[in-house]
Design a protein around this motif. Structure first.
Motif, PDB file in Angstrom:
ATOM      1  N   ILE A 189       0.845  -1.195   0.000  1.00  0.00           N
ATOM      2  CA  ILE A 189       0.000   0.000   0.000  1.00  0.00           C
ATOM      3  C   ILE A 189       0.883   1.248   0.000  1.00  0.00           C
ATOM      4  O   ILE A 189       0.488   2.301   0.477  1.00  0.00           O
ATOM      5  CB  ILE A 189      -1.000  -0.003   1.176  1.00  0.00           C
ATOM      6  CG1 ILE A 189      -0.291  -0.144   2.520  1.00  0.00           C
ATOM      7  CG2 ILE A 189      -2.043  -1.082   1.002  1.00  0.00           C
ATOM      8  CD1 ILE A 189      -1.208  -0.012   3.722  1.00  0.00           C
ATOM      9  N   SER A 190       2.073   1.103  -0.566  1.00  0.00           N
ATOM     10  CA  SER A 190       3.012   2.226  -0.589  1.00  0.00           C
ATOM     11  C   SER A 190       2.537   3.305  -1.555  1.00  0.00           C
ATOM     12  O   SER A 190       1.882   3.027  -2.561  1.00  0.00           O
ATOM     13  CB  SER A 190       4.417   1.742  -0.973  1.00  0.00           C
ATOM     14  OG  SER A 190       4.407   1.094  -2.218  1.00  0.00           O
ATOM     15  N   PHE A 191       2.845   4.526  -1.214  1.00  0.00           N
ATOM     16  CA  PHE A 191       2.536   5.709  -2.005  1.00  0.00           C
ATOM     17  C   PHE A 191       1.040   5.909  -2.244  1.00  0.00           C
ATOM     18  O   PHE A 191       0.640   6.504  -3.227  1.00  0.00           O
ATOM     19  CB  PHE A 191       3.318   5.703  -3.328  1.00  0.00           C
ATOM     20  CG  PHE A 191       4.796   5.677  -3.101  1.00  0.00           C
ATOM     21  CD1 PHE A 191       5.474   6.834  -2.755  1.00  0.00           C
ATOM     22  CD2 PHE A 191       5.504   4.491  -3.182  1.00  0.00           C
ATOM     23  CE1 PHE A 191       6.836   6.810  -2.509  1.00  0.00           C
ATOM     24  CE2 PHE A 191       6.867   4.460  -2.938  1.00  0.00           C
ATOM     25  CZ  PHE A 191       7.535   5.618  -2.607  1.00  0.00           C
ATOM     26  N   CYS A 192       0.219   5.390  -1.341  1.00  0.00           N
ATOM     27  CA  CYS A 192      -1.214   5.701  -1.332  1.00  0.00           C
ATOM     28  C   CYS A 192      -1.354   6.920  -0.425  1.00  0.00           C
ATOM     29  O   CYS A 192      -1.242   6.797   0.794  1.00  0.00           O
ATOM     30  CB  CYS A 192      -2.028   4.523  -0.813  1.00  0.00           C
ATOM     31  SG  CYS A 192      -1.967   3.074  -1.861  1.00  0.00           S
ATOM     32  N   LYS A 193      -1.565   8.064  -1.006  1.00  0.00           N
ATOM     33  CA  LYS A 193      -1.427   9.320  -0.273  1.00  0.00           C
ATOM     34  C   LYS A 193      -2.484   9.574   0.803  1.00  0.00           C
ATOM     35  O   LYS A 193      -2.326  10.467   1.612  1.00  0.00           O
ATOM     36  CB  LYS A 193      -1.393  10.496  -1.243  1.00  0.00           C
ATOM     37  CG  LYS A 193      -2.667  10.692  -2.017  1.00  0.00           C
ATOM     38  CD  LYS A 193      -2.547  11.854  -2.968  1.00  0.00           C
ATOM     39  CE  LYS A 193      -3.854  12.086  -3.695  1.00  0.00           C
ATOM     40  NZ  LYS A 193      -3.784  13.223  -4.580  1.00  0.00           N
ATOM     41  N   ASN A 194      -3.541   8.782   0.840  1.00  0.00           N
ATOM     42  CA  ASN A 194      -4.607   9.014   1.815  1.00  0.00           C
ATOM     43  C   ASN A 194      -4.642   7.978   2.934  1.00  0.00           C
ATOM     44  O   ASN A 194      -5.668   7.780   3.569  1.00  0.00           O
ATOM     45  CB  ASN A 194      -5.962   9.053   1.108  1.00  0.00           C
ATOM     46  CG  ASN A 194      -6.050  10.229   0.163  1.00  0.00           C
ATOM     47  OD1 ASN A 194      -5.726  11.354   0.533  1.00  0.00           O
ATOM     48  ND2 ASN A 194      -6.451   9.979  -1.055  1.00  0.00           N
ATOM     49  N   ILE A 195      -3.529   7.307   3.161  1.00  0.00           N
ATOM     50  CA  ILE A 195      -3.449   6.305   4.223  1.00  0.00           C
ATOM     51  C   ILE A 195      -2.569   6.844   5.344  1.00  0.00           C
ATOM     52  O   ILE A 195      -1.465   7.308   5.108  1.00  0.00           O
ATOM     53  CB  ILE A 195      -2.889   4.979   3.680  1.00  0.00           C
ATOM     54  CG1 ILE A 195      -3.852   4.405   2.636  1.00  0.00           C
ATOM     55  CG2 ILE A 195      -2.680   3.981   4.817  1.00  0.00           C
ATOM     56  CD1 ILE A 195      -3.347   3.155   1.972  1.00  0.00           C
ATOM     57  N   SER A 196      -3.084   6.751   6.559  1.00  0.00           N
ATOM     58  CA  SER A 196      -2.345   7.263   7.714  1.00  0.00           C
ATOM     59  C   SER A 196      -1.646   6.129   8.462  1.00  0.00           C
ATOM     60  O   SER A 196      -1.875   4.944   8.204  1.00  0.00           O
ATOM     61  CB  SER A 196      -3.292   7.990   8.670  1.00  0.00           C
ATOM     62  OG  SER A 196      -4.101   7.052   9.346  1.00  0.00           O
ATOM     63  N   LEU A 197      -0.825   6.507   9.408  1.00  0.00           N
ATOM     64  CA  LEU A 197      -0.145   5.528  10.248  1.00  0.00           C
ATOM     65  C   LEU A 197      -1.130   4.685  11.051  1.00  0.00           C
ATOM     66  O   LEU A 197      -0.869   3.524  11.340  1.00  0.00           O
ATOM     67  CB  LEU A 197       0.826   6.245  11.183  1.00  0.00           C
ATOM     68  CG  LEU A 197       2.062   6.826  10.507  1.00  0.00           C
ATOM     69  CD1 LEU A 197       2.774   7.791  11.443  1.00  0.00           C
ATOM     70  CD2 LEU A 197       3.000   5.724  10.073  1.00  0.00           C
ATOM     71  N   ASN A 198      -2.258   5.254  11.414  1.00  0.00           N
ATOM     72  CA  ASN A 198      -3.256   4.501  12.171  1.00  0.00           C
ATOM     73  C   ASN A 198      -3.749   3.288  11.390  1.00  0.00           C
ATOM     74  O   ASN A 198      -3.945   2.212  11.958  1.00  0.00           O
ATOM     75  CB  ASN A 198      -4.438   5.396  12.551  1.00  0.00           C
ATOM     76  CG  ASN A 198      -4.051   6.460  13.546  1.00  0.00           C
ATOM     77  OD1 ASN A 198      -3.210   6.225  14.405  1.00  0.00           O
ATOM     78  ND2 ASN A 198      -4.636   7.628  13.429  1.00  0.00           N
ATOM     79  N   ALA A 199      -3.952   3.436  10.097  1.00  0.00           N
ATOM     80  CA  ALA A 199      -4.390   2.312   9.267  1.00  0.00           C
ATOM     81  C   ALA A 199      -3.304   1.250   9.170  1.00  0.00           C
ATOM     82  O   ALA A 199      -3.595   0.054   9.121  1.00  0.00           O
ATOM     83  CB  ALA A 199      -4.781   2.801   7.877  1.00  0.00           C
ATOM     84  N   ILE A 200      -2.056   1.669   9.160  1.00  0.00           N
ATOM     85  CA  ILE A 200      -0.939   0.732   9.087  1.00  0.00           C
ATOM     86  C   ILE A 200      -0.924  -0.163  10.327  1.00  0.00           C
ATOM     87  O   ILE A 200      -0.746  -1.380  10.235  1.00  0.00           O
ATOM     88  CB  ILE A 200       0.404   1.493   8.959  1.00  0.00           C
ATOM     89  CG1 ILE A 200       0.403   2.394   7.727  1.00  0.00           C
ATOM     90  CG2 ILE A 200       1.577   0.538   8.962  1.00  0.00           C
ATOM     91  CD1 ILE A 200       0.043   1.735   6.446  1.00  0.00           C
ATOM     92  N   VAL A 201      -1.118   0.421  11.483  1.00  0.00           N
ATOM     93  CA  VAL A 201      -1.151  -0.362  12.716  1.00  0.00           C
ATOM     94  C   VAL A 201      -2.355  -1.302  12.703  1.00  0.00           C
ATOM     95  O   VAL A 201      -2.261  -2.450  13.149  1.00  0.00           O
ATOM     96  CB  VAL A 201      -1.143   0.554  13.958  1.00  0.00           C
ATOM     97  CG1 VAL A 201      -1.389  -0.237  15.233  1.00  0.00           C
ATOM     98  CG2 VAL A 201       0.181   1.299  14.049  1.00  0.00           C
ATOM     99  N   GLN A 202      -3.467  -0.849  12.166  1.00  0.00           N
ATOM    100  CA  GLN A 202      -4.658  -1.700  12.057  1.00  0.00           C
ATOM    101  C   GLN A 202      -4.349  -2.933  11.203  1.00  0.00           C
ATOM    102  O   GLN A 202      -4.731  -4.047  11.552  1.00  0.00           O
ATOM    103  CB  GLN A 202      -5.814  -0.903  11.453  1.00  0.00           C
ATOM    104  CG  GLN A 202      -7.144  -1.560  11.584  1.00  0.00           C
ATOM    105  CD  GLN A 202      -7.630  -1.631  13.019  1.00  0.00           C
ATOM    106  OE1 GLN A 202      -7.203  -0.891  13.881  1.00  0.00           O
ATOM    107  NE2 GLN A 202      -8.528  -2.550  13.283  1.00  0.00           N
TER     108      GLN A 202
END
Length: 122
Positions: free
Chosen positions: A47-60
């Motif tokens: 999901i790299s370079f998806c500009k509308n994804i935050s760190l919170n979603a990464i932890v999810q």
């Protein structure tokens, strides 16, 4: 986001690889729906370079997709709260977002010990 929701809803099979890198319309909501789909055993997620994804979603993702072997993500957008804190810290020349990003990276690595994690922009 609608495509990710459709995948999460309609495919009760094992999906091993998902690459949505550089998809500008993917947001936290789509990533969270995908991560919450209990029928998935994703081994590779980009999901790299998806500009509308935050760190919170990464932890999810790290909390829900425990079978990941390769996880690529970032760079990340700051949330409004992080942007405000970053502005306040500029006077003291500290970067809140950078420190917070390192905390998120450590959390993701801790949650996915058998996964190669690459978080761009940290």
């Amino acid at each position: 986001d609608q495509s990710l929701q459709s995948i999460a809803r309609h495919l009760p099979c094992i999906i091993e690889e998902i690459n949505v890198s550089r998809c500008s319309r993917i947001t936290d909501e789509g990533i969270k729906v995908l991560a919450s789909a209990a029928t998935f055993h994703i081994h590779f997620l980009d999901i790299s370079f998806c500009k509308n994804i935050s760190l919170n979603a990464i932890v999810q993702v790290a909390k829900k997709c425990r079978e990941l072997k390769m996880f690529l993500a970032g760079p990340f957008e700051s949330t409004e709260e992080e942007k405000e804190k970053e502005e306040k810290k500029k006077a003291s020349k500290q970067s809140y977002v950078r420190d917070r990003s390192k905390d998120f990276y450590c959390e993701v690595v801790r949650l996915l010990p058998d996964c190669e994690v690459v978080l761009n922009g940290l």
